[in-house]
Design an enzyme around this catalytic site. Sequence first.
Site, short mmCIF file in Angstrom:
data_model
loop_
_atom_site.label_atom_id
_atom_site.label_comp_id
_atom_site.label_asym_id
_atom_site.label_seq_id
_atom_site.Cartn_x
_atom_site.Cartn_y
_atom_site.Cartn_z
N LYS A 55 -22.71 -27.20 -18.46
CA LYS A 55 -23.54 -27.99 -17.54
C LYS A 55 -24.93 -28.22 -18.14
O LYS A 55 -25.43 -29.33 -18.19
CB LYS A 55 -23.70 -27.24 -16.22
CG LYS A 55 -24.77 -27.78 -15.29
CD LYS A 55 -24.80 -27.06 -13.96
CE LYS A 55 -25.75 -25.90 -13.96
NZ LYS A 55 -27.18 -26.24 -13.78
N ASN A 56 -25.55 -27.11 -18.64
CA ASN A 56 -26.94 -27.22 -19.08
C ASN A 56 -27.13 -27.81 -20.47
O ASN A 56 -28.25 -27.92 -20.95
CB ASN A 56 -27.63 -25.85 -18.96
CG ASN A 56 -27.84 -25.48 -17.50
OD1 ASN A 56 -27.78 -26.35 -16.62
ND2 ASN A 56 -28.03 -24.21 -17.22
N CYS A 78 -31.75 -24.69 -7.47
CA CYS A 78 -31.43 -23.37 -6.89
C CYS A 78 -32.68 -22.71 -6.32
O CYS A 78 -33.75 -22.77 -6.90
CB CYS A 78 -30.90 -22.45 -7.97
SG CYS A 78 -29.42 -23.08 -8.72
N ARG A 87 -40.18 -21.94 -8.88
CA ARG A 87 -39.88 -23.01 -9.85
C ARG A 87 -41.10 -23.92 -10.09
O ARG A 87 -41.10 -25.09 -9.80
CB ARG A 87 -38.68 -23.86 -9.42
CG ARG A 87 -37.46 -23.12 -8.94
CD ARG A 87 -36.81 -22.15 -9.90
NE ARG A 87 -36.19 -22.71 -11.07
CZ ARG A 87 -34.94 -23.17 -11.11
NH1 ARG A 87 -34.23 -23.20 -10.03
NH2 ARG A 87 -34.44 -23.64 -12.25
N PRO A 88 -42.22 -23.35 -10.55
CA PRO A 88 -43.44 -24.16 -10.78
C PRO A 88 -43.24 -25.17 -11.90
O PRO A 88 -42.25 -25.10 -12.64
CB PRO A 88 -44.48 -23.11 -11.17
CG PRO A 88 -43.68 -21.96 -11.67
CD PRO A 88 -42.39 -21.95 -10.95
N ASP A 90 -28.55 -16.03 -15.80
CA ASP A 90 -27.48 -16.71 -15.07
C ASP A 90 -26.23 -15.85 -14.94
O ASP A 90 -25.33 -16.18 -14.16
CB ASP A 90 -27.11 -18.03 -15.75
CG ASP A 90 -28.24 -19.05 -15.65
OD1 ASP A 90 -28.20 -20.06 -16.37
OD2 ASP A 90 -29.16 -18.81 -14.85
N ARG A 99 -21.45 -27.46 -7.95
CA ARG A 99 -22.54 -28.02 -8.77
C ARG A 99 -22.31 -27.70 -10.24
O ARG A 99 -22.68 -28.45 -11.12
CB ARG A 99 -23.89 -27.44 -8.35
CG ARG A 99 -24.49 -28.01 -7.09
CD ARG A 99 -25.91 -27.52 -6.92
NE ARG A 99 -26.71 -27.80 -8.10
CZ ARG A 99 -27.85 -27.18 -8.39
NH1 ARG A 99 -28.33 -26.25 -7.59
NH2 ARG A 99 -28.54 -27.48 -9.49
C1 EPZ Z 1 -33.12 -23.22 -17.07
O1 EPZ Z 1 -33.95 -23.32 -15.96
C2 EPZ Z 1 -31.70 -23.33 -16.53
N1 EPZ Z 1 -31.54 -24.61 -15.84
C3 EPZ Z 1 -31.45 -22.19 -15.54
O2 EPZ Z 1 -30.10 -22.29 -15.14
C4 EPZ Z 1 -31.66 -20.87 -16.25
O3 EPZ Z 1 -31.52 -19.83 -15.30
C5 EPZ Z 1 -33.08 -20.82 -16.84
O4 EPZ Z 1 -33.27 -21.95 -17.73
C6 EPZ Z 1 -33.33 -19.57 -17.65
O5 EPZ Z 1 -32.34 -19.44 -18.63
C7 EPZ Z 1 -31.31 -25.73 -16.56
O6 EPZ Z 1 -31.24 -25.73 -17.78
C8 EPZ Z 1 -31.14 -26.99 -15.76
P1 EPZ Z 1 -37.29 -21.75 -17.17
P2 EPZ Z 1 -35.54 -23.58 -16.15
O7 EPZ Z 1 -38.26 -22.90 -17.17
O8 EPZ Z 1 -35.79 -24.30 -17.42
C9 EPZ Z 1 -41.30 -20.14 -15.27
C10 EPZ Z 1 -28.40 -22.70 -13.63
O9 EPZ Z 1 -27.84 -21.95 -12.84
N2 EPZ Z 1 -41.88 -21.49 -15.33
O10 EPZ Z 1 -36.75 -21.27 -18.47
O11 EPZ Z 1 -36.06 -24.15 -14.88
C11 EPZ Z 1 -40.17 -20.06 -14.26
O12 EPZ Z 1 -40.67 -19.87 -12.95
C12 EPZ Z 1 -29.88 -22.66 -13.77
O13 EPZ Z 1 -27.82 -23.51 -14.40
C13 EPZ Z 1 -43.21 -21.62 -15.01
O14 EPZ Z 1 -43.89 -20.66 -14.66
O15 EPZ Z 1 -36.06 -22.11 -16.29
C14 EPZ Z 1 -39.39 -18.87 -14.75
O16 EPZ Z 1 -40.00 -17.69 -14.26
C15 EPZ Z 1 -30.51 -21.72 -12.78
N3 EPZ Z 1 -43.79 -22.85 -15.05
C16 EPZ Z 1 -39.58 -18.93 -16.26
O17 EPZ Z 1 -40.66 -19.84 -16.51
C17 EPZ Z 1 -43.06 -23.96 -15.45
O18 EPZ Z 1 -43.65 -25.06 -15.51
C18 EPZ Z 1 -38.36 -19.44 -17.01
O19 EPZ Z 1 -37.94 -20.59 -16.35
C19 EPZ Z 1 -41.70 -23.79 -15.77
C20 EPZ Z 1 -41.13 -22.55 -15.70
#
Ligand code: EPZ
Length: 436
Positions: A26-27, A120, A125-126, A322, A415
């Site tokens: 998916k990702n 999710c 999710r900032p 995940d 999803r």
């Molecule tokens: C990706 O989400 C994946 N989603 C998530 O999979 C996965 O859990 C995650 O990476 C971690 O591996 C997709 O690829 C669509 P992050 P992402 O930005 O990119 C913080 C699933 O089930 N952060 O790596 O949104 C955030 O809060 C999903 O397929 C900020 O602070 O995750 C988190 O604590 C769930 N500010 C950390 O970074 C920002 O602007 C890592 O989040 C962005 C993120």
Amino acid sequence: MNDRFFIRGLSGARELSGTIPVSGAKNAALKVMAAALLFRDEVRMENVPAIEDVKRMSDLLADLGCKVVSGKRRTTIRCFGKLRTDLSPDISKRMRSSIVLTGPLLARFGEVSLPHPGGCVIGERPIDFFINGFRALGAKFSIAGTPSGKTYRFRAPGGKLRGAHIFLKNPSVTATETFLMAAVLAEGTTTIENAALEPEIADLAVFLNRSGARIEGMGTSELRIRGLPGSALLRARGAVYTTMPDRIEAGSFIILGALCAKKLRVEGCEPRHLKALLDALSSAGVSLEVGKRHVTVGTRSRRIRFRAVNIKTHEYPGFPTDLQAPMTVFLTQASGESLVFETIFEGRLNYAEALTGMGADITPMDPHRILVKGPAALRGKKLESPDLRAGLAFIIAAAAARGSSYIHNVYNIDRGYERIEERLSRVGLHIRRLSS
Ligand code: EPZ
């Protein structure tokens, strides 16, 4: 939309057997679909999972004016001519991955607007990394209040982003992918430091380079991208992108097999992308046969006792967040105390309460840690899938439980998992989809 699953628990019996195929990731697929906005010609994709998020991404691209044709696990996308640059709030609020569209749209058309991206409920999710990164690339950011909520707007003066150095505070997956795509069309060179290392990112970079991008450092935490000159775009030239296997789906099936199978072959996966999980399961006493493109798991012994292991989620190649929920289900059946430490998201342990309701012995320690004591027999229950990964964890718990379970909010599972009930039925689980 109101489907639910009925699952008859195996009460600890090891009845699953056979081969279960792993779908395309998916990702990975969602980001390559977004990258089609960088192309002058048609992007062809194969092994695309038939899941709700892919349909939503297709809807988003179509809403922008792209032509998306989806066939049997095939998708072709044409993003020609003048396109819209405002992401549909209805769709993008339902899917976090919509945010990656901002990179190609802003880089190609000089502007993009979007609501706060949804997806999710696993934390706040900032999007501060995106705001800071686009500002570094020369974009102006503004927020407008609209009846449907806040609209974020990015605009590149002169319609063009300028290459810059971006340092990511966390190695964010979608932030890395978004700036990687934006930098392909930005003027000059962009470096992304502390880039995420998930395999889907290198997979995307290889596809972009094959189409004319100039990305260096893939697979490392420092990416260097030289932007294409002028208004040049990428060209696929008829090449077909084949979606890589979904490592999270594969890992979930391996955990299911460890608990409920006499012999389950998880086919068409990349075991090298699952080292953290396979290491944890081996430490717990699970015997695994690891091939080049498969993992076989299971045992005929009903008396096997797994050992408790501590799990700490970490960016790739660490233990994937995940797989944290499915692994917790496994740990409820292991002998001893396991500490599960979710370091990435602050709201990703909420599912544990439902497992306790099934009979698991789980003590919340703080918003990031739970203590799991096992083995604890699970009883079937009525469950609500809070997000797609916890939804699959509930399927695993229901399979291991005594008695039957209903899982509601199956959309959350659909999803990310294609025809999950058909594939699980084929290896011996009694699972039925009830459409109300
Ligand atoms: C990706 O989400 C994946 N989603 C998530 O999979 C996965 O859990 C995650 O990476 C971690 O591996 C997709 O690829 C669509 P992050 P992402 O930005 O990119 C913080 C699933 O089930 N952060 O790596 O949104 C955030 O809060 C999903 O397929 C900020 O602070 O995750 C988190 O604590 C769930 N500010 C950390 O970074 C920002 O602007 C890592 O989040 C962005 C993120």
